[in-house]
Design a protein around this motif. Structure first.
Motif, PDB file in Angstrom:
ATOM      1  N   UNK A 146      14.965   1.140  12.704  1.00 41.20           N
ATOM      2  CA  UNK A 146      16.335   1.261  12.085  1.00 41.20           C
ATOM      3  C   UNK A 146      16.614  -0.341  11.726  1.00 41.20           C
ATOM      4  N   UNK A 147      16.700  -1.074  12.575  1.00 38.86           N
ATOM      5  CA  UNK A 147      17.446  -2.394  12.563  1.00 38.86           C
ATOM      6  C   UNK A 147      16.463  -3.028  11.272  1.00 38.86           C
ATOM      7  N   UNK A 148      15.267  -3.073  11.282  1.00 40.58           N
ATOM      8  CA  UNK A 148      14.451  -3.575  10.074  1.00 40.58           C
ATOM      9  C   UNK A 148      14.715  -2.991   8.866  1.00 40.58           C
ATOM     10  N   UNK A 149      14.693  -1.414   8.776  1.00 42.32           N
ATOM     11  CA  UNK A 149      15.225  -0.915   7.599  1.00 42.32           C
ATOM     12  C   UNK A 149      16.306  -1.090   7.148  1.00 42.32           C
ATOM     13  N   UNK A 150      17.302  -1.171   8.065  1.00 49.04           N
ATOM     14  CA  UNK A 150      19.162  -1.551   7.637  1.00 49.04           C
ATOM     15  C   UNK A 150      19.257  -3.012   6.921  1.00 49.04           C
ATOM     16  N   UNK A 151      18.330  -3.809   7.520  1.00 51.20           N
ATOM     17  CA  UNK A 151      18.368  -5.328   6.880  1.00 51.20           C
ATOM     18  C   UNK A 151      17.649  -5.087   5.637  1.00 51.20           C
ATOM     19  N   UNK A 152      16.684  -4.312   5.363  1.00 48.32           N
ATOM     20  CA  UNK A 152      16.003  -4.270   3.950  1.00 48.32           C
ATOM     21  C   UNK A 152      16.894  -3.566   2.920  1.00 48.32           C
ATOM     22  N   UNK A 153      17.798  -2.553   3.466  1.00 44.99           N
ATOM     23  CA  UNK A 153      18.540  -1.914   2.582  1.00 44.99           C
ATOM     24  C   UNK A 153      19.971  -2.526   2.308  1.00 44.99           C
ATOM     25  N   UNK A 154      20.351  -3.447   3.187  1.00 44.10           N
ATOM     26  CA  UNK A 154      21.565  -4.206   2.740  1.00 44.10           C
ATOM     27  C   UNK A 154      21.102  -5.532   1.990  1.00 44.10           C
ATOM     28  N   UNK A 155      19.821  -5.880   2.059  1.00 44.94           N
ATOM     29  CA  UNK A 155      19.287  -6.918   1.181  1.00 44.94           C
ATOM     30  C   UNK A 155      19.092  -6.430  -0.458  1.00 44.94           C
ATOM     31  N   UNK A 156      18.808  -5.113  -0.538  1.00 45.20           N
ATOM     32  CA  UNK A 156      18.671  -4.652  -1.665  1.00 45.20           C
ATOM     33  C   UNK A 156      20.103  -3.784  -2.147  1.00 45.20           C
ATOM     34  N   UNK A 157      21.191  -3.934  -1.271  1.00 44.10           N
ATOM     35  CA  UNK A 157      22.196  -2.948  -1.639  1.00 44.10           C
ATOM     36  C   UNK A 157      22.349  -1.575  -1.719  1.00 44.10           C
TER      37      UNK A 157
END
Length: 258
Positions: A146-157
């Motif tokens: 989840x931490x990896x996915x959330x970081x990706x989501x935040x970067x892609x807004x």
């Protein structure tokens, strides 16, 4: 190596037999001179040895060993024991020491097995990655992915949702089966290889990535329909479903997995 393995299997039965035999022999040797209520001390001593750690059990073993020595000395001087009485007391005290050592050994083995089981349980959760019978990730693996996915989501807004199903109000007798069944239903209701499902205690958590409110309602409707096919209405009423919007987060918030 083989002898060590054999002894590892026999040490608890041997300690148990010595503990019981020594207690029986002590009672047979003293029941004419000791009130029956005194024998309740055996139970109290056993409780002492199992209420804490193995170090505390060793402390009780030392204290009781030294304490019984002084107790016998006090009785000997007070009652002016004869040589025959002293010999009898030495034999009884030897049995008491055997009893205490066997009890300490049992306590030590129990604490050792308890620690090993806890360590193995934690290691299995870390190495297993996911619980196959439920089709969901363990809490450790869920948090990591989840931490990896959330970081990706935040970067892609991108936005998304955490969907949590709390099963803590279900009866204890059915809770484990319900966790497996609901976990499997959640796993089948989300986008495979895209959304993830995890287990945390008596709850199940879904991370829906890159999803708006419409997508959330679609997933909730799908889950609700599958739950109604698999569970009675009374059980469904005790399953609390909550959601939390994800926007800009880069890590799993503490309350999500508690």
């Amino acid at each position: 190596m083989e002898k060590s393995a054999v002894w590892s299997q026999l040490k608890m039965p041997v300690a148990s037999i010595i503990w019981l035999l020594s207690m029986v022999v002590i009672i047979l040797c003293t029941y004419n001179t000791v009130p029956l209520a005194v024998y309740s001390v055996f139970g109290l001593v056993a409780i002492l040895f199992f209420i804490g750690s193995d170090r505390l059990a060793f402390f009780f073993y030392v204290v009781l060993t030294v304490g019984t020595v002084f107790l016998f000395l006090v009785f000997a001087f007070r009652d002016s024991w004869t040589p025959a009485d002293q010999a009898m007391a030495i034999g009884v005290h030897f049995l008491i020491l055997c009893h205490l050592f066997a009890l300490y050994s049992l306590a030590k083995y129990v604490y050792q097995f308890r620690s090993e089981n806890y360590f193995l349980r934690q290691r299995i959760l870390r190495l297993e990655g996911f619980l196959s019978e439920e089709g969901v990730l363990s809490q450790v693996e869920f948090e990591k992915r989840a931490s990896f996915i959330l970081s990706t989501m935040a970067r892609r807004k991108e936005a998304g949702y955490f969907l949590r199903v709390d099963l803590s109000e279900l009866p204890r007798s059915t809770k484990r089966t319900a966790l497996a069944s609901v976990g499997s239903l959640l796993h089948m209701s989300v986008r495979q290889h895209f959304d993830i499902v995890g287990k945390s205690g008596e709850s199940l958590v879904v991370l829906l990535q890159n999803t708006d409110s419409t997508g959330l309602e679609t997933v909730k409707s799908r889950i609700d329909n599958r739950l109604r096919e698999a569970f009675e209405e009374r059980a469904i009423e005790k399953m609390r479903m909550t959601t939390e919007r994800i926007e800009g987060q880069t890590a799993v918030r503490e309350g999500v997995l508690s």
